[in-house]
Write a protein that holds these residues in place. Sequence first.
Motif, PDB file in Angstrom:
ATOM      1  N   UNK A 297       0.623  -1.660  -0.415  1.00 34.21           N
ATOM      2  CA  UNK A 297      -0.655   0.208   0.327  1.00 34.21           C
ATOM      3  C   UNK A 297       0.336   1.144   0.024  1.00 34.21           C
ATOM      4  N   UNK A 298       2.014   0.927   0.932  1.00 34.00           N
ATOM      5  CA  UNK A 298       3.284   2.546   0.932  1.00 34.00           C
ATOM      6  C   UNK A 298       3.338   2.608  -0.550  1.00 34.00           C
TER       7      UNK A 298
ATOM      8  N   UNK B 243      -3.380   6.870 -12.805  1.00 37.53           N
ATOM      9  CA  UNK B 243      -3.383   5.396 -11.908  1.00 37.53           C
ATOM     10  C   UNK B 243      -2.535   5.046 -13.125  1.00 37.53           C
ATOM     11  N   UNK B 244      -2.501   4.582 -14.442  1.00 33.56           N
ATOM     12  CA  UNK B 244      -1.568   4.348 -15.492  1.00 33.56           C
ATOM     13  C   UNK B 244      -0.035   4.613 -15.541  1.00 33.56           C
ATOM     14  N   UNK B 245       0.439   5.355 -15.407  1.00 33.21           N
ATOM     15  CA  UNK B 245       0.981   5.659 -15.018  1.00 33.21           C
ATOM     16  C   UNK B 245       2.493   5.263 -13.820  1.00 33.21           C
TER      17      UNK B 245
ATOM     18  N   UNK C  24      -1.088   1.255 -11.836  1.00 30.35           N
ATOM     19  CA  UNK C  24      -2.092   1.091 -10.751  1.00 30.35           C
ATOM     20  C   UNK C  24      -3.588   0.854 -11.703  1.00 30.35           C
ATOM     21  N   UNK C  25      -4.747   0.873 -10.844  1.00 29.50           N
ATOM     22  CA  UNK C  25      -5.798   1.001 -11.241  1.00 29.50           C
ATOM     23  C   UNK C  25      -6.523   1.763 -10.711  1.00 29.50           C
TER      24      UNK C  25
ATOM     25  N   UNK D   6      -9.241   3.866  -3.564  1.00 32.09           N
ATOM     26  CA  UNK D   6      -9.285   3.982  -1.755  1.00 32.09           C
ATOM     27  C   UNK D   6      -7.947   4.808  -2.028  1.00 32.09           C
ATOM     28  N   UNK D   7      -7.027   5.053  -2.087  1.00 30.41           N
ATOM     29  CA  UNK D   7      -6.201   5.834  -1.574  1.00 30.41           C
ATOM     30  C   UNK D   7      -6.459   7.413  -1.172  1.00 30.41           C
ATOM     31  N   UNK D   8      -6.968   7.902  -1.714  1.00 31.34           N
ATOM     32  CA  UNK D   8      -6.994   9.374  -2.499  1.00 31.34           C
ATOM     33  C   UNK D   8      -8.092   9.687  -2.010  1.00 31.34           C
ATOM     34  N   UNK D   9      -9.555   9.035  -2.435  1.00 27.15           N
ATOM     35  CA  UNK D   9     -10.697   9.204  -2.002  1.00 27.15           C
ATOM     36  C   UNK D   9     -11.612   9.976  -3.000  1.00 27.15           C
TER      37      UNK D   9
END
Length: 199
Positions: free
Chosen positions: A16-17, A45-47, A50-51, A57-60
């Motif tokens: 996650x980090x 997300x692509x760069x 990630x999805x 999830x991590x930033x809202x």
Amino acid sequence: MPKKATKPRTARPRNAVKTRAAILTAGIKHFSKHAYGDVGLRDIARDAGSDVSLVYRYFGSKEHLYRDVLAELFHHEHLTSGPRETFGMRIASQLLGEEAEVRGIESVLLAVRAASSPDSVEIIKKLSSNRYIRPFAKWLGGSDAEMRAQFIAALMAGVAVHRNIANPSSLKGRGKQRYLERVAHVLQSFVDDKDPYAS
């Protein structure tokens, strides 16, 4: 002969980090290059490899990611971490260095981009004042410290924009060096609280 029981597959644990840091780094890149309204979370997300669901999830939200990008960039340490007497040349070299993107001036580029977006300008105004201008002015000290801090920030933004438009780094030889030296001289004069035109 009975079949040997197989262990159920388990999903590979996500770091996650590292994922959050990768998204934040990608966010810095995109928000520094494009106006707030033109930045897409899918591109970030692509760069980040990630999805887009992990961005949420991590930033809202996009706004919260933007605030975290600002919090990451808008601090005065990259201005004040070096010797006071070399401030002008150090910052001028960052602004006009050979690299297309120089770590340390993303906040300048991001502030310039924000000016064209009503969705981001109010966010950036408050954060830049609290985390950038006021502590930088305290470090400057002397007369009209906040005004000098504002002028330095404005000059940095102007040089960054001019570089993108006119590409002064394409100046050759001594001309290029003279341009850098003049920018450094003016920056240093406001740090030292002196007349930039004094001999």
